[in-house]
Design a protein around this motif. Structure first.
Motif, PDB file in Angstrom:
ATOM      1  N   ALA A 222       0.789  -0.962  -0.455  1.00 46.83           N
ATOM      2  CA  ALA A 222      -0.294  -0.153  -0.074  1.00 46.83           C
ATOM      3  C   ALA A 222       1.546   1.348  -0.253  1.00 46.83           C
TER       4      ALA A 222
ATOM      5  N   GLU B 272       0.643   4.358  -2.394  1.00 46.29           N
ATOM      6  CA  GLU B 272       0.929   5.850  -2.455  1.00 46.29           C
ATOM      7  C   GLU B 272       1.747   6.259  -3.316  1.00 46.29           C
TER       8      GLU B 272
ATOM      9  N   GLN C  46       1.525   9.231 -10.323  1.00 46.61           N
ATOM     10  CA  GLN C  46       0.268   8.967 -11.212  1.00 46.61           C
ATOM     11  C   GLN C  46       0.076  11.014 -11.414  1.00 46.61           C
TER      12      GLN C  46
ATOM     13  N   ALA D 206      -3.715   3.793   3.943  1.00 45.36           N
ATOM     14  CA  ALA D 206      -2.244   4.079   3.042  1.00 45.36           C
ATOM     15  C   ALA D 206      -2.657   3.961   2.174  1.00 45.36           C
ATOM     16  N   GLY D 207      -1.660   5.124   0.916  1.00 47.78           N
ATOM     17  CA  GLY D 207      -2.124   4.806  -0.374  1.00 47.78           C
ATOM     18  C   GLY D 207      -3.531   6.099  -0.467  1.00 47.78           C
TER      19      GLY D 207
ATOM     20  N   SER E 275      -4.229   9.200  -1.585  1.00 46.28           N
ATOM     21  CA  SER E 275      -4.302  10.755  -1.161  1.00 46.28           C
ATOM     22  C   SER E 275      -5.315  11.458  -0.571  1.00 46.28           C
TER      23      SER E 275
ATOM     24  N   THR F   7      -9.635   7.209  -8.845  1.00 49.96           N
ATOM     25  CA  THR F   7      -7.820   6.564  -9.466  1.00 49.96           C
ATOM     26  C   THR F   7      -8.257   5.230  -9.500  1.00 49.96           C
TER      27      THR F   7
ATOM     28  N   ALA G   7      -5.762   3.523  -8.536  1.00 47.81           N
ATOM     29  CA  ALA G   7      -4.679   3.778  -7.705  1.00 47.81           C
ATOM     30  C   ALA G   7      -5.053   3.732  -5.903  1.00 47.81           C
TER      31      ALA G   7
END
Lengths: 424, 574
Positions: A128, A132, A138, B531-532, B534, B559, B561
């Motif tokens: 994870a 990030e 991206q 986590a991850g 934004s 997105t 992600a």
């Protein structure tokens, strides 16, 4: 049925070795299709990798791991290939052509590993964190793209496609209104085809990744046309053996060169002829054909009217042969000025690819979406049922909109209400 | 304070949303109170006299497939039939009728009266009541109280309603009717996300002074299709509509009158619908056009009033009179009620879930124009879903939700609760990604089985549905029996066959959507711990509050992600 996915799991070619991983229910069939056998589990086996036309792509070490005790929990196949770009690209093409097999999305191997309980939660949290980083890069990439010419081009395509889609949708959703009825004779085929052509031109340009690794310049054409002589003259050294015997270059020869800070890969190829019975020469010719497909720029020595896309058409051996007036340029390895002119043309093209007025190089991901959109448009152009045209255009617009993170339906509706005075 | 009476479900509002909500809750077995300011106005069509159309006709059929009232009321009152897109595939045909207003209202009131467990109470709701953080009922403006386990708000344009015409400002949701001011203030004070929207209506004309002979008529369809899947009585006599146009002189009058137009003076803050612009908007935005079409639609068999569809306006009354007099055929027509714009409160529908329940207040459901939509059909469809789920809440039954693949109702509710609205939301077939399979003609096949699961079809309907499904089965097995089958069923099965390859491709997409729809994701403050994700992603997700991976994938700007991070987190918690 779960798709079988593949991805290059080593670094980017060129490298000594490239490891291609294939995971999923079709891994076993993939081994059989590409190498003719399913090797015994966990045993390295040397096999020829062939595509569906039975053309040899590489000699590779192959390994098969039956699920569930594998990295992903599924059947897993590994191909250890020679790490040249052309080899990797050819194997990727051969894999993608197999039924139920497709290129993995970012993080998809990990997702499968987790799904099958092959990695634990601590590992997942670590991934994870990586995600990030991915999100951040991206985002930055998206911002860069949104300020660049690419997004201007894509925006223009979205606008054009939205208007076409809006006219088709208006005829469906507002067919009872006079403003639309005036427009009802609209047949979108020409507009769709024109847009697909415009997108095709950009797709013909080399991708950003390839440009970064050096612009690939392929010398191609019939035998004994002076390709290898020019190759040497361009490099200013004897990299290729030059003889007056037709068919001297039986394989491809590659040489890196940097001019004015721009990297190039010059590639000399075997003369193209259908007639050769020499098996070694035949392989060389097949490779030449593949090199032409993947070239950024081609120095073409054949008949000008048969030149592939992205070619500079040369009339070779201009010192001793008649010059073809349809060619872009006469050239002879013995005429230094003509060799310089060839370099000047190569550099002009490179300048176009790398920046300046047509900074339209796409990244591989963007290229996939644009190509998908173009293909959907080509299908739409031949539909006659307005419902199916609309359906195909919706899918096409969705792919373009995804490039810029736009909402396709909204874009279409904006075009609809901007163009038509709708509503009673 | 004592409770006069206690109900399972109490519905506030007697429009298209409120009446369907009340009836649907009753069909699910709830004891229901429908509270309306004016009993006689229940089932009123406030604006245009038509029911159905493109996308909207789909909604009407879907409501009918779940045994709702709208399609049958439309059939009872239809004085003009028009099947839109007749030349195109069945997926985008839009059945539309013009209704006799009085007969429509009478049919709705008659259908409501047939529900023994449904009481109609003429009163004004002043406030919601809670106990232990849940809805417990309402208080009325005369201080009486009614207890209820669930409340459906279907207040239309009445919350904070304000009517504009020229420089006139009149509080109200419809001309001549009071707004629901106190209730509106209470909702705002609860901190709910409430904003303003506007809509408008054209002047009504006395048809006896229209010069019909000079105008192009538009006749009713000659074939005998019906809105409802249920059989019914004979058709009423059918009336023709007529078409006329505005002209340069009309546009000059409108431009001269813009000075005291509330739309152009900035008096109205709410956004109006782009697809239903006022005539002053049309003239302003498309200044190069020399005319705009007007459909003259009779409002009833025994009623001379005509609805001029296409010239919704809030210009001053005297400007409206001059405008009408400049139009061919209307030179001597008299305005009976001038047009007006109405600005009203709406609730940001992202505060709702797929049941149309307000996440913040258990037991409170919202439906119709209050949620930012426009149109009778959109309102009725939401009323149905809110009513079914309010009953479920009160009686401890399972939720009744419809996904994007099952119906336009699902598309609309999913759009509303995930994307919110920036203008009044209208159903369009272009909004449905599974348009090829969501047809008006197959609504029964798609949704009646859900109605059976939810136990909301009454015996007569249930019998009808099962009988028709048997005939369909037979047609699928043996297409040669088509000539003996009812025509609509034969057509439905034939169309399925025609689009089969495309439907198969969509079926895969639908599978993927439903699979991701079963993966529950984190929400609210829990998102910050992932986590991850934004900041930007967290803000987008908080605003739309998706509950599943599938819903998150449709939130604008989220997105791949971010979806992967949500999925990983979901796995971790599973």
């Amino acid at each position: 049925m779960t798709d079988t996915i593949f991805a290059l799991s080593s670094g980017r070619p060129p490298a000594a070795i490239a490891v291609m991983r294939i995971s999923g229910p079709a891994a076993r069939d993939t081994a059989r299709a590409l190498t003719g056998v399913v090797p015994p589990p966990r045993t390295a086996t040397l096999r020829r990798v062939r595509d569906h036309d039975n053309a040899t792509l590489d000699q590779a070490l192959i390994l098969f791991f039956p699920g569930p005790n594998t990295a992903t929990g599924e059947d897993l196949l590994e191909l250890h290939l020679h790490g040249g770009r052309a080899v990797v690209a050819a194997v990727e093409r051969a894999l993608a052509a197999l039924p139920g097999v497709r290129l993995a999305q970012p993080g998809e191997f990990t997702r499968r590993a987790l799904e099958h309980g092959r990695i634990d939660l601590v590992q997942a949290a670590g991934i994870a964190d990586l995600l990030e980083a991915e999100t951040e890069s991206q985002r930055r990439a998206a911002v860069a793209a949104s300020e660049g010419t690419i997004s201007r081009a894509v925006l223009e395509w979205i606008d054009r496609l939205s208007i076409i889609a809006a006219r088709v949708e208006a005829d469906i959703d507002f067919s009872d209104e006079a403003d639309v009825a005036d427009d009802a004779a609209y047949v979108p085929r020409d507009d769709i085809t024109a847009l697909a052509t415009a997108m095709g031109q950009v797709l013909d340009l080399p991708s950003v990744e390839r440009l970064r690794d050096g612009i690939t310049v392929v010398l191609a054409g019939p035998r004994n046309a002076g390709k290898s002589s020019l190759f040497n003259a361009l490099l200013d050294r004897e990299a290729a053996i030059v003889t007056p015997i037709a068919g001297t270059t039986r394989d491809v020869i590659e040489a890196p060169v940097i001019r004015h800070g721009i990297p190039y890969r010059l590639i000399d190829t075997a003369g193209l002829t259908e007639a050769s019975v020499d098996p070694v020469e035949r392989i060389g010719i097949d490779r030449a054909a593949r090199m032409i497909d993947s070239a950024d720029l081609i120095l073409w020595f054949g008949a000008p009217q048969h030149a592939p896309a992205r070619a500079i058409r040369l009339s070779g051996k201009s010192d001793i042969s008649p010059v073809d007036p349809a060619a872009d340029l006469p050239v002879s390895a013995h005429d230094i000025a003509s060799v310089q002119t060839v370099w000047t043309m190569i550099e002009q093209r490179a300048g176009q690819y790398l920046g300046g007025d047509s900074d339209l190089a796409l990244r591989e991901e963007q290229r996939r979406l644009v190509a998908g959109c173009r293909d959907d448009l080509l299908i739409a152009a031949w539909q006659t049922d307005p419902l199916l045209i609309a359906e195909q255009l919706r899918v096409a617009l969705g792919q373009l909109a995804a490039l810029l993170g736009r909402n396709a339906t909204e874009a279409m509706l904006d075009a609809l209400f901007g163009r038509f005075c709708l509503g009673k | 304070m004592f409770h006069v009476k206690h109900y399972d479900v109490l519905v506030v509002g007697g429009g298209h949303a409120g009446t369907e909500a009340a009836a649907a809750a009753a069909r699910r077995g709830a004891r229901v109170a429908l509270v309306s300011q004016q009993r006689s106005q229940i089932g009123t069509m406030s604006c245009n006299p038509s029911i159905g159309g493109l996308g909207k006709g789909h909604l009407v059929r879907e409501v009918d497939a779940l045994d709702g009232m709208m399609a049958r009321a439309a059939d009872d009152a239809a004085i003009h039939h028009r099947m839109l897109n007749r030349s195109k595939g069945l997926a985008v045909r839009g059945p539309r009728i013009q209704a006799d207003r009085q007969r429509y209202r009478a049919s709705i009131q008659r259908q409501l009266a047939a529900y023994p467990a449904l009481d109609i109470i003429e009163a004004e709701v002043a406030a919601l009541q809670y106990a232990n953080g849940r809805i417990s009922g309402v208080t009325l403006s005369d201080d009486a109280a009614i207890g209820a386990n669930a409340v459906v708000l279907a207040t239309g344009t009445f919350l904070g309603g304000r009517i504009y015409r020229g420089s006139d400002r009149i509080p109200g949701g419809r001309i001549g009717e009071r707004p629901a001011t106190i209730l509106g203030q209470q909702l705002r004070s609860l901190g709910l996300p409430i904003h303003r929207l506007k809509t408008g209506t054209p002047p009504r004309l006395d048809g006896r002074m229209i010069d019909w002979a000079r105008l192009a008529p538009q006749f009713s369809d000659s074939d005998t299709w019906r809105m409802s899947f249920m059989p019914g009585g004979a058709r009423l006599p059918q009336l023709a509509c007529a078409i006329t146009r505005t002209n340069i002189a009309t546009h000059d009058i409108i431009r001269a009158g813009l000075d005291d137009s509330p739309l152009f003076s900035g008096a109205i803050e709410g956004q109006g619908p782009r697809y239903c612009p006022s005539i002053e908007d049309k003239v302003h935005r498309f200044g190069d056009r020399d005319g705009h079409q007007i459909f003259l639609e009779p409002e009833g068999l025994d009623d001379p009033i005509v609805y001029p569809n296409g010239i919704s306006t809030s210009l001053a009354s005297d400007v409206q009179e001059r405008m009408i007099a400049s139009i061919e055929g209307l030179e001597r027509a008299v305005i009976t009620v001038p047009g007006y714009a109405v600005e009203y409160d709406y609730l940001d529908p992202r505060a709702l879930d797929h049941r149309l329940a307000l996440t913040a207040i258990p037991g409170l459901f919202c439906a119709g124009q209050l949620n930012g939509t426009t149109g009778y059909e959109e309102a009725a469809a939401q009323g149905l879903v809110a009513g079914l789920n309010a009953a479920a809440h009160a009686l401890g039954l399972g939720p009744a939700t419809i996904d994007r693949a099952a119906g336009y109702i699902g598309v609309m509710i999913d759009d509303l609760i995930l994307q919110g609205v920036s203008e009044p939301y209208r159903m369009l077939t272009a909004r449905a990604e599974y348009r090829l399979s969501l047809r008006a003609d197959n609504a029964e096949t798609r949704l009646s089985p859900l109605g059976i699961d939810w136990n909301c079809l009454r015996p007569e309907r249930l019998f009808h549905v099962e009988q028709r499904e048997g005939l369909r089965e037979q047609l699928r097995r043996d297409p040669t029996t088509a000539s003996e089958a009812p025509m609509d069923l034969a057509q439905e099965v034939e169309e399925d066959r025609r689009y089969a390859p495309y439907l198969a491709r969509q079926a895969e997409e639908i599978d993927r959507m439903r699979r991701d729809g079963r993966i529950a994701i984190a929400h609210g403050e829990h998102l910050r711990g992932i986590a991850g994700l934004s900041h930007e992603m967290i803000e987008r997700l908080l605003a739309a509050s998706p509950r599943t991976l599938d819903e998150a994938s449709r939130v604008r700007g989220v997105t791949p992600a971010a979806l992967a991070a949500l999925w990983l987190d979901a796995r971790k918690r599973a």
